[in-house]
Design a protein around this motif. Sequence first.
Motif, short mmCIF file in Angstrom:
data_model
loop_
_atom_site.label_atom_id
_atom_site.label_comp_id
_atom_site.label_asym_id
_atom_site.label_seq_id
_atom_site.Cartn_x
_atom_site.Cartn_y
_atom_site.Cartn_z
N UNK A 89 0.80 -1.17 0.05
CA UNK A 89 -0.05 -0.16 -0.18
C UNK A 89 0.90 1.21 0.10
N UNK A 90 0.56 2.26 -0.87
CA UNK A 90 1.36 3.39 -1.11
C UNK A 90 0.45 4.67 -0.52
N UNK A 91 0.85 5.67 -0.30
CA UNK A 91 0.07 6.77 0.27
C UNK A 91 -1.05 7.06 -0.90
N UNK A 92 -2.17 7.34 -0.43
CA UNK A 92 -3.28 7.42 -1.30
C UNK A 92 -3.93 8.80 -1.13
N UNK A 93 -4.22 9.61 -2.48
CA UNK A 93 -4.63 10.80 -2.45
C UNK A 93 -6.17 10.62 -2.68
N UNK A 94 -7.17 11.00 -1.95
CA UNK A 94 -8.47 11.01 -2.29
C UNK A 94 -9.08 12.24 -2.78
N UNK A 95 -9.53 12.40 -3.99
CA UNK A 95 -10.01 13.60 -4.51
C UNK A 95 -11.27 13.86 -3.60
N UNK A 96 -11.48 15.20 -3.56
CA UNK A 96 -12.81 15.58 -2.81
C UNK A 96 -13.51 16.89 -3.56
N UNK A 97 -12.82 16.90 -4.76
CA UNK A 97 -13.36 18.20 -5.89
C UNK A 97 -12.69 19.37 -5.90
N UNK A 130 -7.45 17.26 -2.75
CA UNK A 130 -7.39 15.94 -2.27
C UNK A 130 -7.01 15.81 -0.69
N UNK A 131 -7.31 14.57 -0.14
CA UNK A 131 -6.97 14.33 1.19
C UNK A 131 -6.16 13.36 1.43
N UNK A 132 -5.23 13.20 1.94
CA UNK A 132 -3.78 12.22 2.11
C UNK A 132 -4.35 11.25 3.16
N UNK A 133 -4.33 9.91 2.71
CA UNK A 133 -4.42 8.54 3.57
C UNK A 133 -3.02 7.82 3.71
N UNK A 134 -2.67 7.85 4.73
CA UNK A 134 -1.28 7.14 4.88
C UNK A 134 -1.42 5.59 5.37
N UNK A 135 -2.39 5.28 6.22
CA UNK A 135 -2.47 4.16 6.82
C UNK A 135 -4.04 3.39 6.20
N UNK A 136 -3.75 2.61 5.25
CA UNK A 136 -4.97 2.01 4.85
C UNK A 136 -4.73 0.59 4.01
#
Length: 278
Positions: A107-115, A119-125
């Motif tokens: 799993x790599x760092x995830x950037x969720x698009x919010x419009x 984006x919002x960064x997710x490190x642990x998922x």
Amino acid sequence: MILKQFFDELWRRGVVVIATSNRPPEKLYEGGLNRSFFLPFIDRLRRYCVVHRMGDESDSTDYRRVKAGIDHLKSGFAEGHFFVGPEAATRIDGLFLSCMESYDEQQRGLELEIGFGRTVSIERYVSNKIARFTFDELCKAELGSNEYHAIANHFQIVVIENIPQLSLEFPDQARRFITLVDELYEGGCCVACSSEIMPDDLFVVRREGIHVSSTDEETLSRPNSNNILAVDAAQSQGKPLSALASVRELAFAFKRAESRLVELTSFAFWKEKGHTGS
């Protein structure tokens, strides 16, 4: 007010309006700032709509707890996936690791698009299965409903660690947490939490010498109560009614968030969503 204008136009066009509320019309925006401007809307609401009271007004049953299989009269509990005490961190670790075992990819760092290019960064998922955050990461940072909505709609399980007792001492954090719980609830997310505080004691309102826990919200609506939150007592202590109203509304929001959190962390809710936890 905008709400009055909106509903006036609906009624003018002959639209049939069906709405639900946690409160009867006469208690809407109770104690709010400049409420006198809001009262004509309440009059119209009662004129054009038939009010149906669902259940006994004195019934204090929390039906979310009933649905979750938890005694609604029980206080000071910690059940389901709301972990309290020295074992909390271990339980959270076990839950997260059990999800990781099901996935082989790194799993790599995830950037969720919010419009709007944000984006919002997710490190642990783990995939879209579970995401793990601390309270500080979610509620001390400059995040809002858009970020929480993106998280709630992407992940099936959201873990929130180290939740402190919440009060008006840090109002932004308290309001963010309420917004977070609302978005997780609307998104149907399973939630796991760790805290040093029992769920029933998680929310406390303290402002200008006024103090109430979320379980005492009902007291705020009793003008003859001896509690210092009653209107007469507030006036006698020099507390403005606007401050009392703010406390009342926040206590109501806290109580709702607490109830929703209990359901989202319950074994029954997780089972309904197809998850068993650790």
